[in-house]
Design a protein around this motif. Structure first.
Motif, PDB file in Angstrom:
ATOM      1  N   ASP A  36     -15.567  11.895  -7.701  1.00  0.00           N
ATOM      2  CA  ASP A  36     -15.359  12.005  -6.256  1.00  0.00           C
ATOM      3  C   ASP A  36     -14.862  10.685  -5.676  1.00  0.00           C
ATOM      4  O   ASP A  36     -15.373   9.621  -6.018  1.00  0.00           O
ATOM      5  CB  ASP A  36     -16.663  12.389  -5.557  1.00  0.00           C
ATOM      6  CG  ASP A  36     -17.100  13.811  -5.873  1.00  0.00           C
ATOM      7  OD1 ASP A  36     -16.279  14.607  -6.372  1.00  0.00           O
ATOM      8  OD2 ASP A  36     -18.277  14.140  -5.604  1.00  0.00           O
ATOM      9  N   VAL A  37     -13.841  10.774  -4.804  1.00  0.00           N
ATOM     10  CA  VAL A  37     -13.259   9.595  -4.170  1.00  0.00           C
ATOM     11  C   VAL A  37     -13.149   9.858  -2.672  1.00  0.00           C
ATOM     12  O   VAL A  37     -12.689  10.921  -2.252  1.00  0.00           O
ATOM     13  CB  VAL A  37     -11.856   9.278  -4.742  1.00  0.00           C
ATOM     14  CG1 VAL A  37     -11.242   8.073  -4.045  1.00  0.00           C
ATOM     15  CG2 VAL A  37     -11.913   9.060  -6.246  1.00  0.00           C
ATOM     16  N   ARG A  38     -13.567   8.874  -1.869  1.00  0.00           N
ATOM     17  CA  ARG A  38     -13.380   8.927  -0.421  1.00  0.00           C
ATOM     18  C   ARG A  38     -12.279   7.939  -0.070  1.00  0.00           C
ATOM     19  O   ARG A  38     -12.275   6.802  -0.548  1.00  0.00           O
ATOM     20  CB  ARG A  38     -14.660   8.558   0.325  1.00  0.00           C
ATOM     21  CG  ARG A  38     -14.427   8.547   1.833  1.00  0.00           C
ATOM     22  CD  ARG A  38     -15.614   8.230   2.707  1.00  0.00           C
ATOM     23  NE  ARG A  38     -16.669   7.490   2.067  1.00  0.00           N
ATOM     24  CZ  ARG A  38     -17.975   7.747   2.259  1.00  0.00           C
ATOM     25  NH1 ARG A  38     -18.350   8.736   3.030  1.00  0.00           N
ATOM     26  NH2 ARG A  38     -18.882   7.004   1.676  1.00  0.00           N
ATOM     27  N   VAL A  39     -11.349   8.376   0.774  1.00  0.00           N
ATOM     28  CA  VAL A  39     -10.230   7.541   1.184  1.00  0.00           C
ATOM     29  C   VAL A  39     -10.175   7.524   2.705  1.00  0.00           C
ATOM     30  O   VAL A  39     -10.234   8.575   3.341  1.00  0.00           O
ATOM     31  CB  VAL A  39      -8.891   8.091   0.627  1.00  0.00           C
ATOM     32  CG1 VAL A  39      -7.714   7.262   1.109  1.00  0.00           C
ATOM     33  CG2 VAL A  39      -8.922   8.165  -0.897  1.00  0.00           C
ATOM     34  N   GLU A  40     -10.075   6.319   3.275  1.00  0.00           N
ATOM     35  CA  GLU A  40      -9.870   6.168   4.707  1.00  0.00           C
ATOM     36  C   GLU A  40      -8.694   5.228   4.908  1.00  0.00           C
ATOM     37  O   GLU A  40      -8.533   4.273   4.146  1.00  0.00           O
ATOM     38  CB  GLU A  40     -11.119   5.608   5.381  1.00  0.00           C
ATOM     39  CG  GLU A  40     -12.287   6.565   5.348  1.00  0.00           C
ATOM     40  CD  GLU A  40     -13.488   6.066   6.111  1.00  0.00           C
ATOM     41  OE1 GLU A  40     -13.359   5.113   6.903  1.00  0.00           O
ATOM     42  OE2 GLU A  40     -14.571   6.644   5.917  1.00  0.00           O
ATOM     43  N   GLY A  41      -7.869   5.530   5.907  1.00  0.00           N
ATOM     44  CA  GLY A  41      -6.713   4.681   6.126  1.00  0.00           C
ATOM     45  C   GLY A  41      -6.178   4.779   7.532  1.00  0.00           C
ATOM     46  O   GLY A  41      -6.579   5.642   8.317  1.00  0.00           O
ATOM     47  N   THR A  42      -5.271   3.858   7.827  1.00  0.00           N
ATOM     48  CA  THR A  42      -4.593   3.870   9.118  1.00  0.00           C
ATOM     49  C   THR A  42      -3.098   3.706   8.886  1.00  0.00           C
ATOM     50  O   THR A  42      -2.665   3.087   7.912  1.00  0.00           O
ATOM     51  CB  THR A  42      -5.082   2.732  10.045  1.00  0.00           C
ATOM     52  OG1 THR A  42      -4.908   1.486   9.380  1.00  0.00           O
ATOM     53  CG2 THR A  42      -6.532   2.913  10.427  1.00  0.00           C
ATOM     54  N   GLY A  43      -2.352   4.264   9.800  1.00  0.00           N
ATOM     55  CA  GLY A  43      -0.900   4.175   9.738  1.00  0.00           C
ATOM     56  C   GLY A  43      -0.331   4.326  11.131  1.00  0.00           C
ATOM     57  O   GLY A  43      -1.069   4.383  12.126  1.00  0.00           O
ATOM     58  N   GLU A  44       0.972   4.419  11.191  1.00  0.00           N
ATOM     59  CA  GLU A  44       1.657   4.540  12.478  1.00  0.00           C
ATOM     60  C   GLU A  44       2.305   5.909  12.581  1.00  0.00           C
ATOM     61  O   GLU A  44       2.911   6.397  11.630  1.00  0.00           O
ATOM     62  CB  GLU A  44       2.718   3.448  12.592  1.00  0.00           C
ATOM     63  CG  GLU A  44       3.350   3.380  13.960  1.00  0.00           C
ATOM     64  CD  GLU A  44       4.307   2.206  14.086  1.00  0.00           C
ATOM     65  OE1 GLU A  44       5.498   2.449  14.329  1.00  0.00           O
ATOM     66  OE2 GLU A  44       3.845   1.061  13.933  1.00  0.00           O
ATOM     67  N   ASP A  45       2.161   6.516  13.748  1.00  0.00           N
ATOM     68  CA  ASP A  45       2.785   7.806  14.013  1.00  0.00           C
ATOM     69  C   ASP A  45       4.268   7.561  14.294  1.00  0.00           C
ATOM     70  O   ASP A  45       4.600   6.888  15.279  1.00  0.00           O
ATOM     71  CB  ASP A  45       2.113   8.472  15.207  1.00  0.00           C
ATOM     72  CG  ASP A  45       2.638   9.871  15.479  1.00  0.00           C
ATOM     73  OD1 ASP A  45       3.759  10.209  15.055  1.00  0.00           O
ATOM     74  OD2 ASP A  45       1.905  10.635  16.130  1.00  0.00           O
ATOM     75  N   PRO A  46       5.176   8.066  13.465  1.00  0.00           N
ATOM     76  CA  PRO A  46       6.597   7.809  13.689  1.00  0.00           C
ATOM     77  C   PRO A  46       7.138   8.469  14.959  1.00  0.00           C
ATOM     78  O   PRO A  46       8.166   8.060  15.477  1.00  0.00           O
ATOM     79  CB  PRO A  46       7.275   8.385  12.441  1.00  0.00           C
ATOM     80  CG  PRO A  46       6.304   9.356  11.877  1.00  0.00           C
ATOM     81  CD  PRO A  46       4.940   8.883  12.274  1.00  0.00           C
ATOM     82  N   ASP A  47       6.415   9.459  15.482  1.00  0.00           N
ATOM     83  CA  ASP A  47       6.868  10.133  16.697  1.00  0.00           C
ATOM     84  C   ASP A  47       6.429   9.424  17.974  1.00  0.00           C
ATOM     85  O   ASP A  47       7.157   9.429  18.965  1.00  0.00           O
ATOM     86  CB  ASP A  47       6.361  11.581  16.724  1.00  0.00           C
ATOM     87  CG  ASP A  47       6.961  12.420  15.602  1.00  0.00           C
ATOM     88  OD1 ASP A  47       8.110  12.144  15.178  1.00  0.00           O
ATOM     89  OD2 ASP A  47       6.268  13.345  15.134  1.00  0.00           O
TER      90      ASP A  47
END
Length: 155
Positions: free
Chosen positions: A60-71
């Motif tokens: 089991d792996v938990r992933v959290e992240g942030t990015g930019e909405d291109p819209d």
């Protein structure tokens, strides 16, 4: 009779090997592996994320992240549970809209060599967990590369 010692003869016969496939290895820098990253595509929109991967055991792996909405140029948050039982993926847009898989379609995540993939995810918004009703957003896919794993629980 050869002038080589037995150790030199053994070294000569075992030193050759096939070249490694560079695509199967994470790119590295002098500081170590690059930050873990991922992409999620929903319809024609592609979101790119810097992520933190946490291995929880039993695959089991938990992933959290942030990015930019291109819209909208706003921040998008990614939350992924690559669990054998009850996997989940959700994207929260800057305006609070939550994209998540439809309850009517299976979410099949594939984890192999520190890469998590899924395709044909039916994303929805405004999901009512009691009735399963929601507004379709579109089909999508994801690919996450975990180059390193955090031992700390994300905040």
């Amino acid at each position: 009779m050869s002038d080589e010692t037995p150790d030199e003869a053994t070294a000569a016969t075992t030193s050759s090997s096939a070249p490694e496939d560079p695509a199967s290895q994470a790119p590295t820098t002098s500081e170590g592996p690059p930050p873990s990253e991922g992409t999620v595509e929903i319809g024609d929109t592609r979101y790119q994320f810097t992520v933190t991967c946490q291995e929880l055991g039993a695959g089991d792996v938990r992933v959290e992240g942030t990015g930019e909405d291109p819209d909208s140029d706003g921040t998008v948050e990614l939350y992924l549970l690559a669990f054998l039982v009850d996997p989940y993926v959700g994207l929260r847009l800057a305006d609070g809209t939550l994209f998540e898989p439809s309850l009517e379609s299976p979410l099949d995540l594939y984890v192999q060599d520190d890469v998590i993939r899924a395709s044909a995810i039916r994303f929805v918004r405004d999901l009512d967990l009691e009735t399963g009703t929601a507004t379709d957003v579109g089909f999508g896919e994801l690919e996450i590369h975990c180059y390193e794993y955090s031992r700390e629980a994300p905040e």
